[in-house]
Motif scaffolding. Structure first.
Motif, PDB file in Angstrom:
ATOM      1  N   GLU A  21       0.824  -1.212   0.000  1.00 21.92           N
ATOM      2  CA  GLU A  21       0.000   0.000   0.000  1.00 21.92           C
ATOM      3  C   GLU A  21       0.857   1.261   0.000  1.00 21.92           C
ATOM      4  O   GLU A  21       0.556   2.229  -0.700  1.00 21.92           O
ATOM      5  CB  GLU A  21      -0.955   0.008   1.199  1.00 21.92           C
ATOM      6  CG  GLU A  21      -2.123  -0.930   1.046  1.00 21.92           C
ATOM      7  CD  GLU A  21      -2.973  -0.618  -0.170  1.00 21.92           C
ATOM      8  OE1 GLU A  21      -3.228   0.579  -0.451  1.00 21.92           O
ATOM      9  OE2 GLU A  21      -3.377  -1.571  -0.854  1.00 21.92           O
ATOM     10  N   HIS A  53       0.966   4.013  -2.973  1.00 26.10           N
ATOM     11  CA  HIS A  53       0.731   5.426  -2.685  1.00 26.10           C
ATOM     12  C   HIS A  53       1.899   6.275  -3.197  1.00 26.10           C
ATOM     13  O   HIS A  53       1.696   7.341  -3.796  1.00 26.10           O
ATOM     14  CB  HIS A  53       0.531   5.632  -1.184  1.00 26.10           C
ATOM     15  CG  HIS A  53       0.372   7.061  -0.782  1.00 26.10           C
ATOM     16  ND1 HIS A  53      -0.759   7.790  -1.070  1.00 26.10           N
ATOM     17  CD2 HIS A  53       1.221   7.909  -0.138  1.00 26.10           C
ATOM     18  CE1 HIS A  53      -0.607   9.019  -0.607  1.00 26.10           C
ATOM     19  NE2 HIS A  53       0.588   9.119  -0.037  1.00 26.10           N
ATOM     20  N   GLN A  87       1.790   9.212  -6.027  1.00 21.91           N
ATOM     21  CA  GLN A  87       2.272  10.555  -5.704  1.00 21.91           C
ATOM     22  C   GLN A  87       3.361  10.985  -6.690  1.00 21.91           C
ATOM     23  O   GLN A  87       3.377  12.133  -7.152  1.00 21.91           O
ATOM     24  CB  GLN A  87       2.798  10.592  -4.264  1.00 21.91           C
ATOM     25  CG  GLN A  87       3.143  11.968  -3.760  1.00 21.91           C
ATOM     26  CD  GLN A  87       1.914  12.858  -3.637  1.00 21.91           C
ATOM     27  OE1 GLN A  87       0.810  12.385  -3.381  1.00 21.91           O
ATOM     28  NE2 GLN A  87       2.098  14.144  -3.825  1.00 21.91           N
TER      29      GLN A  87
END
Length: 114
Positions: free
Chosen positions: A71, A75, A79
């Motif tokens: 995860e 992420h 980003q």
């Protein structure tokens, strides 16, 4: 989740202690030996169950860490993609020059210098 070997091992261990104690009281050597054997067998079964439980817990913890790392990586990739997109929108000429330089470098790697 408790392994059934822990429960049956504890029960066998207690039964062996009781049998051994009765053998000690009445002087029955065979009951003493059988009781101690059952006690040791139960203790071994109990320890095997504890080991199985510990391994199961360790595997569950490892899965949790792997899911968390996945995860976090996902992420971070999102980003990074947003950051690159934003930079390309802000300075399109620089992005075009960098893409061209990267393409030229790849072409040199693939075809080599002649």
């Amino acid at each position: 989740m408790v392994d059934t070997d822990r429960i049956t091992g504890a029960a066998r261990e207690i039964g062996g202690k009781a049998q051994s104690a009765v053998g000690d009281l009445v002087g029955d050597r065979r009951a003493q030996v059988e009781g101690r054997f059952r006690e040791a067998q139960g203790r071994g079964e109990h320890l095997a169950g504890e080991a199985r439980d510990a391994l199961r817990d360790a595997a569950d913890t490892a899965v949790d860490y792997a899911e968390d790392a996945y995860e976090r990586g996902r992420h971070g990739a999102r980003q990074g993609a947003r950051t690159v997109t934003h930079a390309m929108e802000e300075t399109p000429l620089l992005a075009l020059l960098l893409a061209g330089a990267a393409g030229y470098g790849l072409a040199l790697l693939v075809h080599g210098r002649r």
